[in-house]
Design a protein around this motif. Structure first.
Motif, PDB file in Angstrom:
ATOM      1  N   TYR A  58     -11.033   4.150  -8.584  1.00  0.00           N
ATOM      2  CA  TYR A  58     -10.479   3.700  -7.302  1.00  0.00           C
ATOM      3  C   TYR A  58     -11.299   2.539  -6.735  1.00  0.00           C
ATOM      4  CZ  TYR A  58      -7.243   7.638  -6.629  1.00  0.00           C
ATOM      5  OH  TYR A  58      -6.214   8.534  -6.737  1.00  0.00           O
ATOM      6  N   LEU A  70      -2.931   0.232  -1.179  1.00  0.00           N
ATOM      7  CA  LEU A  70      -2.659   1.008  -2.393  1.00  0.00           C
ATOM      8  C   LEU A  70      -1.242   0.756  -2.887  1.00  0.00           C
ATOM      9  CD1 LEU A  70      -3.531   3.359  -4.343  1.00  0.00           C
ATOM     10  CD2 LEU A  70      -2.408   4.860  -2.723  1.00  0.00           C
ATOM     11  N   ASN A  74      -0.293  -1.156  -6.391  1.00  0.00           N
ATOM     12  CA  ASN A  74       0.499  -0.403  -7.369  1.00  0.00           C
ATOM     13  C   ASN A  74       1.685  -1.237  -7.834  1.00  0.00           C
ATOM     14  OD1 ASN A  74      -0.645   2.052  -8.040  1.00  0.00           O
ATOM     15  ND2 ASN A  74       0.087   3.051  -6.197  1.00  0.00           N
ATOM     16  N   GLU A  75       2.328  -1.929  -6.890  1.00  0.00           N
ATOM     17  CA  GLU A  75       3.440  -2.815  -7.259  1.00  0.00           C
ATOM     18  C   GLU A  75       2.949  -3.969  -8.120  1.00  0.00           C
ATOM     19  OE1 GLU A  75       5.984  -4.100  -4.069  1.00  0.00           O
ATOM     20  OE2 GLU A  75       5.966  -2.111  -3.162  1.00  0.00           O
ATOM     21  N   GLY A  83       5.762   0.912  -9.418  1.00  0.00           N
ATOM     22  CA  GLY A  83       4.663   0.902  -8.455  1.00  0.00           C
ATOM     23  C   GLY A  83       5.008   1.680  -7.197  1.00  0.00           C
ATOM     24  N   PHE A  86       4.916   5.406  -8.089  1.00  0.00           N
ATOM     25  CA  PHE A  86       3.540   5.917  -8.119  1.00  0.00           C
ATOM     26  C   PHE A  86       2.973   6.063  -6.714  1.00  0.00           C
ATOM     27  CE2 PHE A  86       2.650   4.206 -12.649  1.00  0.00           C
ATOM     28  CZ  PHE A  86       3.119   5.384 -13.199  1.00  0.00           C
ATOM     29  N   ALA A  87       3.230   5.072  -5.862  1.00  0.00           N
ATOM     30  CA  ALA A  87       2.737   5.144  -4.482  1.00  0.00           C
ATOM     31  C   ALA A  87       3.373   6.315  -3.747  1.00  0.00           C
ATOM     32  CB  ALA A  87       3.011   3.834  -3.753  1.00  0.00           C
TER      33      ALA A  87
END
Length: 194
Positions: A58, A70, A74-75, A83, A86-87
């Motif tokens: 992280y 975050l 992720n994107e 993404g 996942f977020a």
């Protein structure tokens, strides 16, 4: 409108340590003992190593994308749809984890400290504290964690010192009797509880 929130690496480490100490006392022992029997302490050490690795991951990803949230990075890493998925999963499991810890906290307080108090009253009280902390922001939570951290460590050391006479070393043997599968399950359970 969201303002730019920054916490230091030390503040992040303090928050992670406080959460780890709390879940280690309240949640972890029974699951570890069920998965690894008397090798639970080895599973706990493996789980701590796994958790340290994830915290380092992280921190590394955060330092690669210092001005992104975050969800944004992720994107950037996985594409727009994956993404966001996942977020969303991270947010969902954070919510589930928070409610689980809230339940365990209420259960502990009503079982050990205030048995005549309904668990709902304790859960509402702790939930209000959490909501107030979220409303004040992550920086406020991080500063409060830094202030309370020495006291938490002192109380944790007192707890461990008081429990030392209760240790029965013969119950640790035979070592590695649960096999690799039990240790891995215990380490992963320690990871998922956090």
């Amino acid at each position: 409108m969201m303002r730019n929130v920054k916490i230091s690496v030390n503040q992040f480490a303090v928050i992670v340590m406080i959460f780890t100490i709390g879940t280690t006392i309240l949640v972890i022992p029974s699951g570890l003992a069920a998965a690894a029997k008397q090798d639970a302490w080895i599973g706990a050490l493996l789980g701590v190593c796994l958790n340290v690795g994830i915290v380092c991951l992280y921190n590394k990803v955060g330092s690669c994308f210092p001005n992104m949230t975050l969800i944004a990075y992720n994107e950037q890493l996985f594409g727009k749809w994956l993404g966001k998925l996942f977020a969303l999963g991270f947010i969902f499991f954070s919510f589930v984890g928070a409610t689980t810890v809230l339940f365990y906290m209420g259960n502990f307080i009503t079982t050990q400290v205030m048995p005549d108090t309904p668990i709902q009253a304790i859960n509402v009280l702790f939930a209000l504290v959490v909501v107030m902390g979220v409303r004040l922001g992550l920086e406020t939570i991080a500063r409060a964690a830094e202030i309370f951290f020495p006291w938490i460590i002192i109380l944790f050391i007192v707890l461990v010192a008081c429990l030392l006479p209760e240790i029965e070393a013969e119950k640790l043997q035979p070592v590695f009797s649960s096999g690799g599968g039990g240790l891995v399950r215990a380490a992963l359970e320690l990871r998922s509880a956090r």
